[in-house]
Every structure is written in structure tokens, then in C-alpha cells.
Design a protein around this motif. Structure first.
Motif, PDB file in Angstrom:
ATOM      1  N   THR A 192       0.847  -1.198   0.000  1.00  0.00           N
ATOM      2  CA  THR A 192       0.000   0.000   0.000  1.00  0.00           C
ATOM      3  C   THR A 192       0.881   1.245   0.000  1.00  0.00           C
ATOM      4  N   TRP A 194       0.801   3.616   2.000  1.00  0.00           N
ATOM      5  CA  TRP A 194       1.070   4.059   3.372  1.00  0.00           C
ATOM      6  C   TRP A 194       1.981   3.099   4.126  1.00  0.00           C
ATOM      7  N   SER A 196       2.258  -0.604   4.116  1.00  0.00           N
ATOM      8  CA  SER A 196       1.837  -1.898   4.648  1.00  0.00           C
ATOM      9  C   SER A 196       1.744  -2.894   3.499  1.00  0.00           C
ATOM     10  N   GLU A 221      -3.949  -7.067   6.570  1.00  0.00           N
ATOM     11  CA  GLU A 221      -2.975  -5.992   6.396  1.00  0.00           C
ATOM     12  C   GLU A 221      -1.866  -6.118   7.435  1.00  0.00           C
ATOM     13  N   SER A 253      -6.684   5.572  -2.675  1.00  0.00           N
ATOM     14  CA  SER A 253      -6.660   4.446  -1.729  1.00  0.00           C
ATOM     15  C   SER A 253      -7.594   3.314  -2.146  1.00  0.00           C
ATOM     16  N   PRO A 271     -12.521   2.365   0.140  1.00  0.00           N
ATOM     17  CA  PRO A 271     -12.579   2.496   1.606  1.00  0.00           C
ATOM     18  C   PRO A 271     -13.355   3.727   2.045  1.00  0.00           C
ATOM     19  N   VAL A 273     -12.590   5.450   4.659  1.00  0.00           N
ATOM     20  CA  VAL A 273     -11.567   6.394   5.069  1.00  0.00           C
ATOM     21  C   VAL A 273     -10.287   6.052   4.313  1.00  0.00           C
ATOM     22  N   GLY A 275      -6.770   5.100   3.292  1.00  0.00           N
ATOM     23  CA  GLY A 275      -5.630   4.635   4.067  1.00  0.00           C
ATOM     24  C   GLY A 275      -5.995   3.848   5.305  1.00  0.00           C
ATOM     25  N   GLN A 276      -7.299   3.660   5.579  1.00  0.00           N
ATOM     26  CA  GLN A 276      -7.730   2.915   6.766  1.00  0.00           C
ATOM     27  C   GLN A 276      -8.727   1.842   6.338  1.00  0.00           C
ATOM     28  N   HIS A 278      -9.534  -0.991   7.589  1.00  0.00           N
ATOM     29  CA  HIS A 278     -10.355  -1.625   8.626  1.00  0.00           C
ATOM     30  C   HIS A 278     -11.626  -0.835   8.933  1.00  0.00           C
ATOM     31  N   GLU A 279     -11.733   0.389   8.407  1.00  0.00           N
ATOM     32  CA  GLU A 279     -12.929   1.198   8.636  1.00  0.00           C
ATOM     33  C   GLU A 279     -14.055   0.861   7.674  1.00  0.00           C
TER      34      GLU A 279
END
Length: 299
Positions: A192, A194, A196, A221, A253, A271, A273, A275-276, A278-279
């Protein structure tokens, strides 16, 4: 590896002769032609045991090769002498797992270093390649509660990732450890923007007696800068299927995903959010206008 033909007679020792290897101080440099010829004709040669040195980088497959030789039907009696060269073993007393697959490289925690996050496409029936030992005897060295699919006294899924810190100047492994565990057949994935690694299960195994406690087919991730085993949390909103790889658009993203199945889909995960992952978010499948299905290969 020390090998001796099964049932072969061992000749009685012969007094040392002109062979240069029969001296108390054998040579440490290359032999001359005359010395090589004398060594080949030495009568003591028949009493010697053949030796093969197996060496290579960590994870190169040395253990897999030796296990294959030990289990072979070749009529040899084999003795294995192991010497772990280097000052950095696998962290927590684990073993480098087998079946290396997709991986990505990231900037290191220190100048002059890089971090490699590597998949292990392993199934539960490959205990001979497990990080935890063939009988799971090394599970006690870690917090097994961080593994995705593990039951005490029952089935442990053996896929996951290892994280390796490498010094570029010396090309030596500075540190390596299991960073994700308890998954199944971690095939490919993708880095990714960011920092990961998304690791993908190429599996649709469902929970049930003899199959484990949890469903498989998810993405996970792994932060490249993690310093220990991560608690495995599936990215369920990204879908469950027989996964292959993924690629993340650095501008949006959005994660584009491929599937290893026939028929299969190309999907994208948007996503909630950036870069996140899991959201949560939205999962969409690619469609070709006016086509109920289409073969998109290029060969």
C-alpha cells in the motif's frame, strides 16, 4: 550430510601413505594436479565417509531439501550435522516457514536497511514446513491468541507472513520474525502507499470439524514497520473469495483485487476512510457493458 551405503562393508584401515590428506595438517588451498591424483589413489579413500555441505541464505530451502533426502528411498544411512552460522536466529525460537510466495520491500527502520514482508502459501497439512515445528512444539514461544485460526490441541492453520530486516551493505539479515499467522495459503497480495503489505488467502475453506474454527478467503494488512507478531484481523469488507493479488491506487486508496478461480472477478474496494481499510467500505465488481461475462486474458 554424511552418507554410507546400507549393508556395505567397511574396509579395515590402511596405514597412511603418500596422500596429502593423511597428514596431520591437510592443505587449506587448492591441490596441484599431482596432489589431486595421489589423493584419488590413496588406499585410505575407501574408509572415508562422503560429506556434502548444504548452505544458503535463510529461507533458501535448506531444511526442505534435507527433509526430502531423509525421507527418500535411496538405501543410504544419513547423519545430519547442523551448525547455525550467524548471530541472528529467527525471533522467539520459531522456524522460517516454507512455501515462500508474494512479497514486497519497504524502507527500513534504520538508514541502510530495508524491510521485506513475505507470504507463506501454506496449508494446515504442511506441518513439516511450519514455523511452529512439525508437532507444534514451538507454539508456546508466541502469543497464540494473535493467530487467526488456531485451536489449542486441535488444528492450527500455518499460512501467514514473515518480516525480514536486511542490512544492504553487508546483505545480512538483521532481524526476522513471524508477523502474521494462522491464515491459509497466503499467495500474493500487494503493498500500500502508506507502508503496509496486504496479504491474500488463496482459499475458500469454511469453518467446521477438521477444517478449523474460522472461514478463510480474506485479505489481511501487515504494517511493514511492525516489530512483532500482529493480531490477525481479516479485512472482511474487502470480500471473501479465492484471492490472488491486489494493487492500491495512491491517489484514492482504492484497492483493485484479482481472484484465482474459474470463472473469477476483478473487484475494487473503495474504503470509507482513505488509508484505513479496517474502517470498511464498498466492494464493487467489474462489468463489461452488454456482456454477461467476458474472457479478458491476453494470451
Amino acid at each position: 550430510l554424511l552418507g554410507e551405503r546400507s549393508g556395505a562393508s567397511v574396509p579395515s584401515p590402511v596405514a597412511p601413505t603418500m596422500c596429502i590428506f593423511c597428514t596431520p595438517d591437510p592443505p587449506q588451498t587448492a591441490l596441484t594436479d599431482a596432489e589431486q591424483l595421489a589423493a584419488e589413489k590413496c588406499p585410505n579413500l575407501a574408509t572415508r565417509v562422503p560429506v556434502t555441505i548444504v548452505t544458503g541464505f535463510l529461507g533458501a530451502g535448506k531444511t526442505t531439501l534435507v527433509n526430502w533426502l531423509l525421507k527418500g528411498s535411496h538405501g543410504l544411512r544419513i547423519c545430519v550435522l547442523q551448525n547455525e552460522f550467524g548471530s541472528v536466529p529467527v525471533d522467539d525460537g520459531l522456524i522460517v516457514p516454507g512455501d515462500h510466495d508474494g512479497m514486497a520491500c519497504f524502507p527500513g527502520l534504520e538508514d541502510g536497511q530495508v524491510i521485506l514482508v513475505r507470504n507463506h502459501e501454506m496449508s494446515p497439512d504442511e506441518a513439516d514446513k511450519s514455523a511452529f515445528g512439525e508437532d507444534g512444539e514451538r507454539l508456546s514461544a508466541i502469543d497464540a491468541g494473535k493467530l487467526y485460526d488456531h485451536e489449542d490441541g486441535a488444528l492450527t492453520h500455518l499460512g501467514g507472513t514473515t518480516t525480514i530486516h536486511v542490512d544492504l551493505a553487508s546483505r545480512r539479515v538483521v532481524r526476522q520474525f513471524l508477523s502474521l499467522g494462522g491464515t491459509e495459503r497466503n499467495c500474493a497480495g500487494g503493498p500500500t502507499p502508506w507502508g503496509s503489505w496486504i496479504t491474500c488467502e488463496e482459499s475458500l475453506t469454511q469453518a467446521g470439524p477438521g477444517y478449523g474454527a474460522r472461514d478463510h478467503g480474506y485479505a489481511f494488512e501487515v504494517p511493514a514497520q511492525a516489530t512483532e507478531l500482529m493480531r490477525a484481523e481479516p479485512l472482511t469488507a474487502m470480500g471473501r473469495f479465492n484471492r490472488e493479488a491486489c494493487a492500491t491506487d495512491p491517489r484514492t486508496s482504492i484497492v483493485y483485487q484479482t481472484e484465482d478461480a474459474r470463472p473469477s472477478l476483478i473487484t475494487r474496494f473503495i474504503p470509507n476512510v482513505p488509508g484505513q481499510l479496517h474502517e470498511g467500505g464498498r466492494l464493487q465488481a467489474l462489468m463489461i457493458s452488454g456482456q454477461p461475462g467476458l474472457n479478458t486474458n491476453n494470451w
